[in-house]
Each structure stands twice: as C-alpha cells, then as structure tokens.
Design an enzyme around this catalytic site. Structure first.
Site: not given
Length: 327
Positions: A145, A175
């Site tokens: 990733y 987030v």
C-alpha cells in the site's frame, strides 16, 4: 481558477460514496456541478446528495472513467483500497486499484485539461527518520500500500513536469470521522464500538505508539485548498501536527462515552510503526491549511452520534488505518 473559492465548476470525485469522498461531495455540491464515480463495493449511496450525478462504475474501467470525467475542471481522486493488510495479502489486486487506475485518472485528466487532487498517504514514509515528518523526509514504505501511494505521489509530480498537468498530492495521516466503518475502519471507530458495547478496548502493544489523527472535515478543507492553489506539482502532509498515543486515545474514548470498558493489551503487531506525526508547515504556508478540529472534541462529537459543522462550500479550504491497527 479563482484564487479564493471553488464555485461553478464541474468536478468529479472518484470514490465519492466512500468515507472521505462523500464528505467532499457533500461540501462541493452546493456550488458546483458534482459527479461521482463509484462501484459501491465499499461506498454507500445513501451518503450522496440527490442532485449529484452518479456514474456507477469501476475506476479501473477506462470507459466508465471517460464518461465520468468528460468536460470536468477538477478531479478529486479518492478511490483506493485503503487496507494495509489487504495490500500485503493481495499486492497485485490492490496495485490495480491504487496505482494502475490512478494512471488512468491522470491520463484522462490530460485529455480534459483538468486539475487533479490526489489522495496520497503517510504510509509512504514507513518508519519516519525524523519527527514531525516533513515532506522532504526519506520515503521507505513498509507495505505494498505504501509503495503504491508513493508511486502515485511521484507520478503526480511527474505529470506536472512532463505534461504541465496541474496536480496536488495530499499525504493523509490518520483520518477519522463520521461514516468511517466496515472491516477496515480506523482505530477510533473500533475503540468507540468496543466502548459502546462495554467490551474491552484492545490495544496492540504497550499503547505508547503515537499517531497524528486528523478529522475528515479538515481533510475536506485541505482538498478544497488544493483545488485552487497556484502551488501545483507539489505534495503536502495533511494532519494536525500533534501526536497522540494510542493509550491516550483509548482514554479519550472512554471519557467521551462514559464507558467503564477496561483497556487491555495484546501482543504488538510485527513491524508496527512506533511513531508518526505530520509537519504541516508547508501546507500552512502554501495552502493556508490549518486544522480546526481538536481530537477530544472530534471524538466527543462521534460519541454523540453526530458530526461537526460541515465545511462551507464557498470558503477556500483551509488515511486511513486498518481495523484495530495504527499504521
């Protein structure tokens, strides 16, 4: 493009029914013609306002992307597989979504002469060599990733240099906020679920590892700023500049929910990044970005089941983690 506001534009949000994308769509739609491209594999159609144009399709499909992007002024590219562990298990499949499809987006943007604001990630830094982490820090991803997001980040810069395509890459830190759910939701939503169910709040390791938690409304502000800045071809850290330990986070959640759930510790994850935190001075200088939501107030709002005041669609706008993990 107007230097202070994003209005009367045709914009596309890929992954617009997802966690971050849907908040962005909600802010943009009041003053812009908004399109959403989403296959709804993880997104939720109910998050979308009625007056946006929805193209149900896969961002990896060039025909669907071409339809969605025709005539747009700005593309906010949010579509991605955001699970670090899934990228480890399925690097080729996640690469097709996180990188191959992103190249399609950049190529389509070239055809439309559209600005692109791309979601990058703090995962590109790996184990940070310095704290807080500036954009100039060494990049050493520890997962597919992270590699995929680093390549995307670099492609964005290169497309600006080679093709004069206006791009901005936003390197999201951790987030959180409303609508973050599902098997790969963030540690805050996981802790809230555990506290509400009077289950133990489970920490991997000693809990002294630190992260920079940024509210989704602040991430939306950063995207809006990136859509109008003159400083294109750049990458920016999007966080708060404040590091919070996972143990402190668990205590915040207990306080916000008035929970008596015990905090328990499991074995640490192999390869877990010990500390992470953003240097946001470049974003403050170039984008005028300033985070507004403190972590305790953000958690308290989530615990109450509500959300904070939405970002105004007329103002200039000043990562997600695996379930139960902190990368």
């Amino acid at each position: 493009m107007d230097s202070t506001t994003l209005r009367d534009r045709t914009v596309l949000v890929t992954g617009g029914a997802g966690f971050i994308g849907s908040h962005l769509v909600e802010t943009l739609e009041a003053h812009n013609d908004v399109r959403v491209l989403d296959d709804f594999s993880t997104g939720d159609r109910t998050y979308l306002p009625d007056n946006v144009t929805v193209i149900e399709g896969d961002v990896r499909d060039p025909i669907a992307l071409q339809e969605a992007a025709r005539g747009v002024d700005v593309i906010f590219h949010q579509a991605a597989v955001v699970s670090v562990s899934q990228s480890v298990d399925e690097p080729r499949r996640t690469n097709r979504t996180n990188l191959d499809a992103s190249l399609l987006v950049l190529e389509q943007a070239r055809q439309e002469d559209a600005r692109v604001v791309l979601a990058s990630s703090a995962a590109i830094y790996g184990h940070p060599s310095e704290l807080p982490v500036p954009e100039s820090a060494a990049t050493d991803p520890t997962s597919p990733y992270g590699v995929q997001k680093l390549a995307l980040d670099q492609y964005a810069r290169l497309y600006g240099e080679l093709y004069n395509l206006p791009t901005v890459a936003l390197r999201y830190f951790n987030v959180y906020g409303p609508r973050q759910r599902g098997p790969y939701s963030g540690v805050i939503s996981t802790f809230l679920e555990q506290a509400r169910a009077d289950e133990p709040i489970t920490i991997e390791g000693d809990g002294e590892q630190t992260r920079d938690f940024v509210h989704v409304s602040d991430v939306v502000r950063a995207n809006l700023r990136a859509a109008v800045t003159d400083d294109v071809g750049e990458a920016y850290n999007i966080g708060t500049g404040t590091r919070t330990s996972i143990l402190e986070l668990a205590e915040f959640v207990r306080d916000a929910t008035e929970s008596t759930s015990p905090i328990v510790h499991r074995e640490p994850r192999s390869g877990d990044i010990r500390h992470s935190g953003a240097d946001v001075s470049k974003a403050a200088r170039d984008l005028g970005f300033e985070p507004r939501v403190g972590l305790e107030s953000g958690i308290a709002s989530l615990a109450d089941g509500g959300s904070l005041t939405p970002v105004s669609g007329t103002e200039p706008a000043d990562s997600n983690t695996d379930r139960g993990t902190y990368s």
